[in-house]
Design a protein around this motif. Sequence first.
Motif, PDB file in Angstrom:
ATOM      1  N   PRO A 286    -104.530 -72.147 150.582  1.00 60.61           N
ATOM      2  CA  PRO A 286    -105.300 -71.877 149.355  1.00 60.61           C
ATOM      3  C   PRO A 286    -105.304 -70.411 148.952  1.00 60.61           C
ATOM      4  O   PRO A 286    -105.458 -70.094 147.764  1.00 60.61           O
ATOM      5  N   LEU A 287    -105.137 -69.513 149.920  1.00 61.36           N
ATOM      6  CA  LEU A 287    -105.069 -68.085 149.599  1.00 61.36           C
ATOM      7  C   LEU A 287    -103.659 -67.681 149.200  1.00 61.36           C
ATOM      8  O   LEU A 287    -103.462 -66.972 148.200  1.00 61.36           O
ATOM      9  N   PHE A 288    -102.674 -68.121 149.962  1.00 63.14           N
ATOM     10  CA  PHE A 288    -101.290 -67.716 149.705  1.00 63.14           C
ATOM     11  C   PHE A 288    -100.784 -68.243 148.358  1.00 63.14           C
ATOM     12  O   PHE A 288     -99.942 -67.602 147.727  1.00 63.14           O
ATOM     13  N   GLU A 289    -101.289 -69.372 147.903  1.00 68.52           N
ATOM     14  CA  GLU A 289    -100.853 -69.921 146.627  1.00 68.52           C
ATOM     15  C   GLU A 289    -101.228 -69.039 145.448  1.00 68.52           C
ATOM     16  O   GLU A 289    -100.671 -69.179 144.358  1.00 68.52           O
ATOM     17  N   LEU A 290    -102.150 -68.109 145.654  1.00 70.39           N
ATOM     18  CA  LEU A 290    -102.620 -67.257 144.566  1.00 70.39           C
ATOM     19  C   LEU A 290    -101.817 -65.972 144.445  1.00 70.39           C
ATOM     20  O   LEU A 290    -102.106 -65.152 143.577  1.00 70.39           O
ATOM     21  N   SER A 291    -100.812 -65.764 145.306  1.00 70.23           N
ATOM     22  CA  SER A 291    -100.028 -64.526 145.268  1.00 70.23           C
ATOM     23  C   SER A 291     -98.543 -64.822 145.360  1.00 70.23           C
ATOM     24  O   SER A 291     -98.022 -65.068 146.452  1.00 70.23           O
ATOM     25  N   ASP A 292     -97.862 -64.774 144.222  1.00 72.45           N
ATOM     26  CA  ASP A 292     -96.407 -64.960 144.228  1.00 72.45           C
ATOM     27  C   ASP A 292     -95.703 -63.817 144.946  1.00 72.45           C
ATOM     28  O   ASP A 292     -94.633 -64.002 145.530  1.00 72.45           O
ATOM     29  N   THR A 293     -96.308 -62.626 144.887  1.00 75.57           N
ATOM     30  CA  THR A 293     -95.710 -61.478 145.576  1.00 75.57           C
ATOM     31  C   THR A 293     -95.656 -61.719 147.076  1.00 75.57           C
ATOM     32  O   THR A 293     -94.628 -61.481 147.733  1.00 75.57           O
ATOM     33  N   ALA A 294     -96.763 -62.202 147.641  1.00 78.20           N
ATOM     34  CA  ALA A 294     -96.796 -62.484 149.078  1.00 78.20           C
ATOM     35  C   ALA A 294     -95.822 -63.599 149.430  1.00 78.20           C
ATOM     36  O   ALA A 294     -95.110 -63.526 150.439  1.00 78.20           O
ATOM     37  N   LEU A 295     -95.762 -64.633 148.607  1.00 77.61           N
ATOM     38  CA  LEU A 295     -94.846 -65.744 148.872  1.00 77.61           C
ATOM     39  C   LEU A 295     -93.396 -65.285 148.823  1.00 77.61           C
ATOM     40  O   LEU A 295     -92.570 -65.710 149.639  1.00 77.61           O
ATOM     41  N   SER A 296     -93.077 -64.416 147.872  1.00 71.95           N
ATOM     42  CA  SER A 296     -91.718 -63.896 147.771  1.00 71.95           C
ATOM     43  C   SER A 296     -91.367 -63.056 149.001  1.00 71.95           C
ATOM     44  O   SER A 296     -90.249 -63.134 149.533  1.00 71.95           O
ATOM     45  N   PHE A 297     -92.325 -62.269 149.456  1.00 74.96           N
ATOM     46  CA  PHE A 297     -92.131 -61.466 150.666  1.00 74.96           C
ATOM     47  C   PHE A 297     -91.860 -62.372 151.869  1.00 74.96           C
ATOM     48  O   PHE A 297     -90.939 -62.130 152.666  1.00 74.96           O
ATOM     49  N   ILE A 298     -92.634 -63.441 151.998  1.00 73.05           N
ATOM     50  CA  ILE A 298     -92.451 -64.403 153.083  1.00 73.05           C
ATOM     51  C   ILE A 298     -91.074 -65.051 152.990  1.00 73.05           C
ATOM     52  O   ILE A 298     -90.374 -65.223 153.995  1.00 73.05           O
ATOM     53  N   LEU A 338     -92.459 -71.931 153.976  1.00 71.27           N
ATOM     54  CA  LEU A 338     -93.770 -71.418 153.580  1.00 71.27           C
ATOM     55  C   LEU A 338     -93.663 -70.604 152.302  1.00 71.27           C
ATOM     56  O   LEU A 338     -94.489 -70.737 151.395  1.00 71.27           O
ATOM     57  N   GLY A 339     -92.639 -69.746 152.233  1.00 67.91           N
ATOM     58  CA  GLY A 339     -92.455 -68.919 151.039  1.00 67.91           C
ATOM     59  C   GLY A 339     -92.160 -69.732 149.796  1.00 67.91           C
ATOM     60  O   GLY A 339     -92.481 -69.320 148.676  1.00 67.91           O
ATOM     61  N   ALA A 340     -91.562 -70.910 149.969  1.00 63.92           N
ATOM     62  CA  ALA A 340     -91.262 -71.791 148.837  1.00 63.92           C
ATOM     63  C   ALA A 340     -92.440 -72.696 148.496  1.00 63.92           C
ATOM     64  O   ALA A 340     -92.304 -73.613 147.682  1.00 63.92           O
ATOM     65  N   SER A 341     -93.607 -72.436 149.118  1.00 66.51           N
ATOM     66  CA  SER A 341     -94.825 -73.244 148.934  1.00 66.51           C
ATOM     67  C   SER A 341     -94.660 -74.671 149.450  1.00 66.51           C
ATOM     68  O   SER A 341     -95.435 -75.551 149.086  1.00 66.51           O
ATOM     69  N   ALA A 342     -93.675 -74.907 150.297  1.00 63.33           N
ATOM     70  CA  ALA A 342     -93.501 -76.223 150.914  1.00 63.33           C
ATOM     71  C   ALA A 342     -94.144 -76.181 152.302  1.00 63.33           C
ATOM     72  O   ALA A 342     -93.476 -76.343 153.330  1.00 63.33           O
ATOM     73  N   TYR A 343     -95.461 -75.972 152.314  1.00 62.12           N
ATOM     74  CA  TYR A 343     -96.173 -75.797 153.578  1.00 62.12           C
ATOM     75  C   TYR A 343     -96.053 -77.036 154.461  1.00 62.12           C
ATOM     76  O   TYR A 343     -95.888 -76.924 155.678  1.00 62.12           O
ATOM     77  N   SER A 344     -96.158 -78.209 153.860  1.00 59.13           N
ATOM     78  CA  SER A 344     -96.067 -79.435 154.648  1.00 59.13           C
ATOM     79  C   SER A 344     -94.674 -79.592 155.261  1.00 59.13           C
ATOM     80  O   SER A 344     -94.535 -80.104 156.379  1.00 59.13           O
ATOM     81  N   VAL A 345     -93.641 -79.130 154.552  1.00 60.98           N
ATOM     82  CA  VAL A 345     -92.279 -79.181 155.097  1.00 60.98           C
ATOM     83  C   VAL A 345     -92.157 -78.220 156.279  1.00 60.98           C
ATOM     84  O   VAL A 345     -91.541 -78.546 157.304  1.00 60.98           O
ATOM     85  N   ALA A 346     -92.756 -77.034 156.157  1.00 63.20           N
ATOM     86  CA  ALA A 346     -92.722 -76.063 157.257  1.00 63.20           C
ATOM     87  C   ALA A 346     -93.391 -76.636 158.496  1.00 63.20           C
ATOM     88  O   ALA A 346     -92.872 -76.519 159.611  1.00 63.20           O
ATOM     89  N   VAL A 347     -94.547 -77.263 158.308  1.00 61.45           N
ATOM     90  CA  VAL A 347     -95.274 -77.840 159.439  1.00 61.45           C
ATOM     91  C   VAL A 347     -94.527 -79.053 159.994  1.00 61.45           C
ATOM     92  O   VAL A 347     -94.531 -79.301 161.203  1.00 61.45           O
ATOM     93  N   HIS A 424     -88.316 -70.879 142.465  1.00 62.39           N
ATOM     94  CA  HIS A 424     -87.894 -69.932 141.435  1.00 62.39           C
ATOM     95  C   HIS A 424     -88.488 -68.542 141.658  1.00 62.39           C
ATOM     96  O   HIS A 424     -88.507 -67.718 140.734  1.00 62.39           O
ATOM     97  N   LEU A 425     -88.962 -68.290 142.861  1.00 59.07           N
ATOM     98  CA  LEU A 425     -89.533 -66.982 143.168  1.00 59.07           C
ATOM     99  C   LEU A 425     -88.427 -65.940 143.338  1.00 59.07           C
ATOM    100  O   LEU A 425     -87.281 -66.293 143.660  1.00 59.07           O
ATOM    101  N   PRO A 426     -88.740 -64.658 143.136  1.00 61.45           N
ATOM    102  CA  PRO A 426     -87.753 -63.613 143.447  1.00 61.45           C
ATOM    103  C   PRO A 426     -87.330 -63.711 144.910  1.00 61.45           C
ATOM    104  O   PRO A 426     -88.163 -63.839 145.806  1.00 61.45           O
ATOM    105  N   GLY A 427     -86.037 -63.665 145.156  1.00 59.84           N
ATOM    106  CA  GLY A 427     -85.510 -63.808 146.516  1.00 59.84           C
ATOM    107  C   GLY A 427     -85.072 -65.211 146.847  1.00 59.84           C
ATOM    108  O   GLY A 427     -84.465 -65.447 147.905  1.00 59.84           O
ATOM    109  N   ALA A 428     -85.343 -66.179 145.950  1.00 60.10           N
ATOM    110  CA  ALA A 428     -84.981 -67.575 146.230  1.00 60.10           C
ATOM    111  C   ALA A 428     -83.466 -67.762 146.290  1.00 60.10           C
ATOM    112  O   ALA A 428     -82.976 -68.610 147.043  1.00 60.10           O
ATOM    113  N   GLY A 429     -82.722 -66.981 145.510  1.00 63.01           N
ATOM    114  CA  GLY A 429     -81.264 -67.087 145.534  1.00 63.01           C
ATOM    115  C   GLY A 429     -80.697 -66.713 146.890  1.00 63.01           C
ATOM    116  O   GLY A 429     -79.854 -67.430 147.450  1.00 63.01           O
ATOM    117  N   PHE A 430     -81.161 -65.582 147.426  1.00 60.22           N
ATOM    118  CA  PHE A 430     -80.714 -65.169 148.759  1.00 60.22           C
ATOM    119  C   PHE A 430     -81.169 -66.171 149.810  1.00 60.22           C
ATOM    120  O   PHE A 430     -80.426 -66.507 150.740  1.00 60.22           O
TER     121      PHE A 430
END
Length: 671
Positions: A286-298, A338-347, A424-430
């Motif tokens: 619920p916290l990480f979903e509010l920051s695309d910057t953090a998700l992109s970093f992850i 996790l960075g792609a917001s697929a938390y359930s897939v990560a788990v 579609h986050l920055p860094g998704a291509g790499f």
Amino acid sequence: MSQTLSVSSLLAVPLAPLLGSVLSGVLGTKFGGNVIGRTASHSLTIAGVLISFVVSVMTLISVAVDGARFNETLYTWMVVGDLKMEVGFLVDGLTAMMMCVVTFVSLMVHLYTIGYMQEDEGYNRFFSYISLFTFSMLMLVMSNNMLQLFFGWEAVGLVSYLLIGFWFNKPTAIFANMKAFLVNRVGDFGFILGIGLIASYAGTLNYVEAFAKSTELAALTLPGTDWMLITVICICLFIGAMGKSAQFPLHVWLPDSMEGPTPISALIHAATMVTAGIFMVARMSPLFELSDTALSFILVIGSITALFMGFLGIIQNDIKRVVAYSTLSQLGYMTVALGASAYSVAVFHLMTHAFFKALLFLAAGSVIMGVHHNQDIRWMGGLRKYMPITWITSLLGSLALIGTPFFSGFYSKDSIIEAVHGSHLPGAGFANFAVLAGVFVTAFYSFRMYFLVFHGKERFDQNPDAHHDDHGHGHAHAHVPHESPWVVWVPLVLLAIPSVFIGFVTIGPMLFGDFFKDAIFVDAAKHGAMAELREMFHGPAAMALHSISTLPLWLAIAGVASSYYMYMINPALPAAIKRSVMPIFNLLENKYYLDWFNENVLARGARALGTGLWKGGDQAIIDGALVNGSWKLVGLVSGAVRKVQTGFLYHYALVMILGIFVLMTYFVWLK
């Protein structure tokens, strides 16, 4: 709250292993007078973990079938103003799954340890440590607040330190456990900063209460900056995960941790402790979903780890280090999800990976035992006929690892690749390139190890270092390889079963059902990867059959075929490639020079800075100028004043006359 989950049964889950650990660690060691022997020691600890596993399975059934949930404070430790520091449990789908994974893998490791550590003098102490680790990990995953989370977080780090340095007479083991401890302190510094920011601005450490204020936190900026507070919080929390889950560049401790006994490599550094960071980020969704910057970093950090740690696995010759770098790469895959917001897939990948990676580590230990404690895969070969059970279970684990259709690893790994493709986050291509390239790399190094160990020409009698010993004991002469005893191979078989089937059975409810409905939050409007996966999913069988037309499967096949050709058909080719790309090989051999950088730049720089602050700041300024300088100045002034205070009346009269003269001169000058 469901009445089916009682406090007493939930308390039994962490406390049973703790009781076994205390009894074994006190009564079974010199500290308590060696009251109980080896059999009693391992029986007590195994019984504790078995009770924990049975109750965990019952809890999982209640959660999955009956929809049972539990969120309650059990003990209030301290209240500071409005901030409550409590001990409590939160049991939902995420917690119940983690409880079963931790206890099952721990139970298998306990059984395996009976055979693996039978000749070791620290037998009882080892059982005490691994049971204590199980307690610590369960407290971490069952917590309903960040204080208890941090307690479990630090406790697993402490027990990891004890286990990596279990053979404390080996200098390499002592270096490795200190390295693990220090690197994790770097990550934990960021972690506690993140928790502190939440406590400061949300006014609570409870998960549910903090998540309820997440939108308020998202509207704030860090004082004195224009940084979003929620971004700073999430990045600080993830830095903790980078240390615990060994993400680049805080990954350097994990390969060296192989200096510990093989059972703890499976328990701590494959299946449970290193996944604590993945669990934490998923819990904090619920916290990480509010920051695309953090998700992109992850996303970017996970991509680097997934690909570049896989490259290091290609050149390793120590069987445990090959599996260790595989762990690093797979942790990168989880982090990318996790960075792609697929938390359930990560788990989901966390769960499947726990089974087949624990299997591979324990199988590596079985091989080490079978070839009498040689760990170099270059001096093995042809072990298939000597160790048939270890061979078949290793093959099943390797097939699961590379994502073979219908195996557990296929469902979780392919889901990660598809989720990243939909981001579609920055860094998704790499990230998309990294996870695809990683498929080939994983297949190559996994089957390089498999072919060199179990197939080809027998080389175990040619080893120039034939007395290399994982236990620290030597052997007087070479032996023919042999299958391990039943207490070693039974856990391999039991781990192989979920490595093959668990993905097929659970992908539907875990990824596309309601299993994680109140544990993981995803903003589908902003991050639609899971929605795209749901549209494409038509059942586990259809997913496996569809993979025939997808790139990942053919990359995996290419990796296996390449390793077979290079190490079975044309074994001279790897050496020729090595000679032609020697600079790249040296880069990989030196692990990207990160250890050199840490030891010669960071460590020496920190030491030079500390020495400078000590000599320049402490000795010169504080002691020299302030402390010593102040008393010297007082002494100098008092010495000068003392000469004026003679006690003779005519001296005072002279001073008075001179004073009057000076004043008269001054006032005349003013006119």
